[in-house]
Design a protein around this motif. Structure first.
Motif, short mmCIF file in Angstrom:
data_model
loop_
_atom_site.label_atom_id
_atom_site.label_comp_id
_atom_site.label_asym_id
_atom_site.label_seq_id
_atom_site.Cartn_x
_atom_site.Cartn_y
_atom_site.Cartn_z
N VAL A 11 -14.10 10.27 55.88
CA VAL A 11 -14.18 8.95 56.49
C VAL A 11 -14.41 7.85 55.46
O VAL A 11 -14.06 6.69 55.67
N VAL A 12 -15.00 8.18 54.30
CA VAL A 12 -15.43 7.15 53.35
C VAL A 12 -14.28 6.28 52.83
O VAL A 12 -14.41 5.05 52.76
N PRO A 13 -13.11 6.82 52.42
CA PRO A 13 -12.03 5.94 51.94
C PRO A 13 -11.59 4.91 52.98
O PRO A 13 -11.24 3.78 52.62
N PHE A 14 -11.60 5.29 54.25
CA PHE A 14 -11.23 4.33 55.28
C PHE A 14 -12.31 3.26 55.47
O PHE A 14 -12.01 2.10 55.77
N VAL A 21 -11.65 0.56 53.05
CA VAL A 21 -10.61 -0.37 53.52
C VAL A 21 -11.21 -1.35 54.54
O VAL A 21 -10.93 -2.56 54.50
N ALA A 22 -12.04 -0.83 55.45
CA ALA A 22 -12.68 -1.70 56.44
C ALA A 22 -13.58 -2.72 55.76
O ALA A 22 -13.65 -3.89 56.17
N LYS A 43 -25.16 2.14 47.79
CA LYS A 43 -25.77 2.28 46.46
C LYS A 43 -24.99 1.47 45.43
O LYS A 43 -23.78 1.28 45.55
N ASN A 44 -25.69 1.02 44.41
CA ASN A 44 -25.05 0.27 43.33
C ASN A 44 -24.61 1.15 42.18
O ASN A 44 -24.14 0.66 41.16
N ASP A 75 -17.41 3.52 42.55
CA ASP A 75 -17.33 2.31 43.37
C ASP A 75 -16.22 2.40 44.41
O ASP A 75 -16.23 1.65 45.39
N ARG A 76 -15.29 3.32 44.23
CA ARG A 76 -14.24 3.50 45.25
C ARG A 76 -14.81 4.14 46.51
O ARG A 76 -14.16 4.14 47.55
#
Length: 982
Positions: A434-437, A440-441, A477-478, A482-483
């Protein structure tokens, strides 16, 4: 620019050389820190360019005068002069990046202050004595001037049309006298004197008006009533800007003169705005004469400075950045939109206007932005579900963009999207989860910036059993890839009761990919528990491959650790949101919204939930030391009608949202100013009496709101899906606590479910079952950051953040002082300049100020001084009566793993549906309230190293906060995470 032309006994050659040497040491720093375009107002009213190097020369002269001719040769002095020069320059110019003016006295004040702070008391003393001597000389010289000389030195003003006229000082006195009318502790003559000091010959008309406002604003710290003086003086510039744009013959009326002009101005405003296609031309069909005569110009004086400046900057109708909407026209324009479909629309518009302009109730920000315009998107919140297919995912992101474009705050349920490693039949591959989407959101929310007013605002929800939940916790998180980070959206955990039971029992927990457990997300209570156990058995048997077994307590610890470190994900509870939902017969609550107060059903493709918000000003209903229930009922009757009117009138950018809203008609009536109400009642926030008031006041609001919706149902008809709802079954919000107790188990619910007996609930139940409800949901408590600013009360149900602090926005800085505290101290003859400085020194806290009586110390505790558990106790009492939820921030001054664990377990067992931000203070708190560089608005930026390992076993190891305020973010005007739900 001359600061202090001190000459030493040896002549000026050595002095000039020494001063030049010291000045050169800081030249590079000054070039980097001092913006261009800044002018200095000399005492004769003339302007010169700001030259930071002259500060260095003046400081060097000051040291030479005290320490002798060899002082400048000292490396200590040269370095100190360079440092002080930079400090003074930055202090003077940091808020003048676009240019501006400084008075010579302000520069000298800063030099004096810098010397004192550096511990150079002898030099500072000599500097002060020199300034006093020169002031006496100037006064003596002025006394010798003839009337002709004084007239020659008089200032002139450059008007907008380019002509130059003498300064009209009598008008300045009239304006300030009107601005000070009815206020104690303010001095109009003092304001005029200070303003005249900052004028210069040929000053533009706009700057002249601003000078009065700023002179009053500078005095707010020593007397809170100057905030109202500042606002009333600001109105002078607003009136001029609006009337000039409309071509009115008189563009500089005073406050009193404007009363006779308001009605004609209002008519011209509506026609001009319609002509420019800024408002709906249908507004011109109203009886504008009748509406104009109904305006109440005196109510312009109700604003404090922050409230009025907020309206001007963000809400008023404008053309090419020229605001030509004035406050009472603004409220009437909003009211006209809300009355657009009423049969007696003028009468209803006046009713709505009267309520809004009284500040007894305020509609949410989208309603205030857009009512009466060509595209009236008035709803505050949208909740959507993201399906598990590519077309559906990007369709949901498209819906986000369209909804966000017109100022809606979004809550997305991402749980149905399959987890990392899940099989994809169409490509015979594996999912990236779910994270890549979500990335995009996140970028979509940034790109679609709500009509240029603010960036998009989105909160993503994920249920705690989802395969990707551990990565989900890390999204803010920083550090890391970052992707796989989303820095611009909020995140929240959607926590089922079974997980909390496993935490309590230190049991195992299994993470699944949702395509393997397709029904789990729609189940709750015993049904969820039974099915979840079956899926765990299937995993143990090898029939489900993509799963992960963890310890519930370990995952819980990581959730709390990330909450402290990044401020996210928030903790919200699935089961109480569903078990107590009036609409459980037609769907499931899969998430909350951007601010965790909305709990409505969603379903991908058919149900986008919509909610329309507004808030009752609670302290406005405290009369003679008690809650005025008759006034409260009258307010709620009108307010609920306004909220219900939004549903038909609203512009929907997505058809699914429109269909859902018309079927269920949910609204969210909330409260603001709870802390102010406690001040008026003389109750400390954490006292038993305050908890009782939270209970009793919310009961009254609940009773009157349900009654008002039932009355509307009798008049207009019930909402479509009423049949089979909890309302239809005679189960009101207070009754639904038993449903939760039965589903969860009484040992895990410690929520008071009693009624006070002050209201006839049995009759109301019978009436609801007989005539129905107009709205499926009626109540929700939003953060109210912006509308609380407009009305001048404390935000929502928040404890007072501080008794003295500075709030920053694009318009500048706004000093906020607790007026209740100041008035109490005045009554005891304790309010003075020293007290104001003490409040600054102690970050707005009175706890360490010995002069403050114990009783006041209890009443005026700041947010971080209140027991966190008492915030939950008060929230639990409110939640009894609310059919949706509340935006409940939790404050903790000295967090630890144990404290956070106890706090959030307490939130769950107390029956809360949701929580919002966790606000914590760093271990080393060095901030002062006058530091306003944005650090007060951070949610937390601690080092994340080792947090995952710490979460796995043993006590929760909290990341050490930096020296700023970690998590103590006062909701600012520009904070999209709050304002979207205002």
């Amino acid at each position: 620019m001359s600061l202090q032309p001190i000459e030493t006994g040896t002549g000026s050659i050595e002095t000039r050389r020494a001063a030049s040497a010291s000045s050169s040491a800081s030249t590079a720093e000054l070039a980097a820190t001092a913006p261009g375009g800044i002018k200095v107002i000399r005492r004769n009213g003339k302007l010169t360019s700001f030259d930071g190097s002259k500060i260095s020369i003046a400081l060097t002269k000051a040291f030479l005068a005290v320490e002798g001719g060899q002082a400048a040769a000292s490396s200590r002095v040269r370095q100190l002069v360079a440092e002080l020069t930079t400090q003074v320059t930055q202090a003077l110019t940091r808020h003048l990046n676009g240019g501006g003016t400084l008075h010579i006295e302000d520069i000298q004040d800063q030099v004096e202050l810098a010397l004192m702070r550096a511990g150079e008391h002898k030099v500072a003393r000599d500097y002060v004595l020199y300034r006093n001597e020169r002031a006496k000389e100037r006064a003596a010289e002025a006394a010798k001037q003839t009337p002709a000389q004084r007239a020659k030195a008089a200032l002139n003003v450059k008007l907008d049309d380019g002509s130059v006229v003498p300064l009209d000082e009598p008008r300045m006195h009239r304006l300030t006298a009107e601005a000070c009318a009815g206020l104690t502790g303010v001095d109009g003559e003092e304001v005029v004197t200070a303003a005249v000091r900052d004028l210069y010959d040929g000053i533009p008309e706009a700057e002249l008006s601003q000078a009065l406002t700023l002179a009053a604003r500078a005095r707010i710290e020593k007397e809170p009533n100057y905030t109202y003086v500042s606002a009333r003086l600001l109105l002078d510039a607003m009136r001029h800007e609006a009337l000039k744009f409309l071509g009115e013959p008189q563009t500089r009326p005073t406050f009193e003169e404007m009363k006779g002009l308001y009605a004609d101005y209002f008519r011209d405003f509506i026609h001009k705005a319609a002509e420019l296609e800024l408002v709906d031309p249908k507004l011109c069909l109203f009886d504008l004469h009748t509406l104009g005569e109904a305006l109440l110009p005196d109510r312009d004086a109700k604003f404090d400075y922050l409230g009025l400046q907020t309206l001007y900057d963000r809400y008023f109708i404008h053309s090419n950045k020229v605001r030509f909407e004035l406050p009472q026209a603004f409220f009437m324009r909003v009211a006209m939109g809300l009355a657009m479909n009423e049969v007696e629309r003028e009468a209803r518009a006046i009713e709505f206007y009267t309520l809004l302009s009284s500040f007894d109730f305020m509609s949410s920000t989208p309603t205030l932005f857009n009512s009466g315009t060509l595209r009236p998107q008035l709803s505050s919140c949208y909740l959507t579900q993201v399906p598990d297919d590519l077309h559906g995912i990007f369709g949901a992101i498209h819906d986000n963009a369209m909804l966000s474009k017109f100022a809606g705050g979004l809550g997305n349920d991402w749980t149905p999207v399959r987890g990392m490693g899940a099989y994809i039949k169409g490509t015979n591959g594996k999912s990236n989860g779910v994270v890549p989407f979500l990335k995009v959101a996140n970028d979509t929310a940034v790109a679609v910036n709500q009509g240029g007013k603010r960036k998009g605002a989105l909160c993503a929800y994920l249920e705690t059993w989802h395969r990707d939940v551990e990565e989900f916790l890390d999204l803010r998180k920083n550090t890391g890839d970052d992707r796989r980070r989303t820095h611009d959206i909020d995140t929240a955990n959607w926590v089922p009761d079974l997980f909390m039971k496993r935490v309590m029992e230190d049991g195992p927990w299994t993470l699944f990919s949702p395509e393997d457990t397709v029904d789990l997300h729609d189940l709750m209570g015993e049904a969820f528990e039974k099915r979840y156990n079956e899926y765990e058995k299937l995993a143990d048997e090898g029939r489900i491959k993509n799963y992960k077994r963890v310890q519930a307590l370990g995952l819980w610890r990581k959730m709390l650790s990330m909450l402290f470190e990044t401020g996210h994900p928030w903790v919200t509870f699935k089961d109480p949101c569903n078990v107590r939902s009036p609409q459980q017969h037609v769907g499931v609550v899969h998430s909350s919204n951007l601010c965790t107060e909305i709990t409505l059903n969603t379903k991908a493709g058919s149900e986008i939930a919509v909610c329309n918000l507004g808030s009752v000003n609670l302290p406005a209903h405290i009369v003679d030391g008690k809650l005025d229930e008759a006034k409260l009922e009258k307010t709620i009757n009108t307010a609920l009608r306004m909220l219900d009117n939004v549903i038909e009138y609203n512009y929907y950018s997505v058809a699914t949202a429109r269909n859902s809203n018309l079927r269920h008609r949910p609204v969210g009536l909330g409260v603001m100013g709870f802390q102010d109400a406690l001040y008026k009642l003389r109750l400390p926030y954490e006292s038993d009496a305050a908890i009782k008031f939270a209970d009793e006041s919310m009961e009254a609001i609940s009773y009157f709101t349900i009654k008002a919706s039932s009355n509307l149902s009798e008049e207009r008809g019930s909402y479509t899906t009423f049949k089979g709802s909890l309302w239809d079954r005679g189960i009101l919000p207070i009754d639904s606590i038993k449903l939760l107790s039965d589903a969860r188990g009484a040992q895990y619910l410690k929520q008071d479910g009693s009624q006070s007996g002050r209201f006839d609930w049995n009759t109301l139940r019978a009436r609801v079952q007989t005539v129905g409800m107009r709205n499926s949901n009626c109540m929700a408590i939003a953060p109210t950051a912006t509308i609380a600013n407009i009305t001048g009360v404390s935000q929502s149900i928040e404890p007072q953040f501080s008794n003295l602090y500075v709030k920053s926005n694009l318009s500048g800085e706004f000093t906020v002082i607790n007026e209740y505290l100041a008035n109490d101290l005045k009554a005891l003859n304790l309010w003075d300049e020293v007290m104001a400085h003490d409040l600054k020194y102690y970050d707005g806290s009175v706890q360490k100020i010995d002069r403050v009586p114990h009783e006041l110390k209890e009443i005026y505790k700041c947010a971080f001084e209140v027991d966190s558990k008492r915030l939950i106790d008060a929230g639990s009492r409110r939640q009894k009566w609310i059919d949706q939820a509340q935006s409940l921030n939790l404050y903790m001054a000295a967090p630890s793993g144990k404290k956070l664990d106890e706090l959030y377990r307490h939130a769950w067992t107390s029956g809360l549906k949701t929580t919002y931000y966790l606000r914590t203070l760093g271990a080393s708190h060095a901030e002062k309230t006058t530091i306003t560089d944005g650090r007060l608005n951070k949610v937390g930026n601690g080092d994340s190293a080792g947090s995952s390992a710490a979460a796995a076993s043993g006590p929760i190891t909290m990341p050490r906060a930096a020296t700023d305020v970690s998590g103590a973010n006062v909701c600012s005007i520009l904070d999209p995470g709050c304002e979207a739900c205002q």
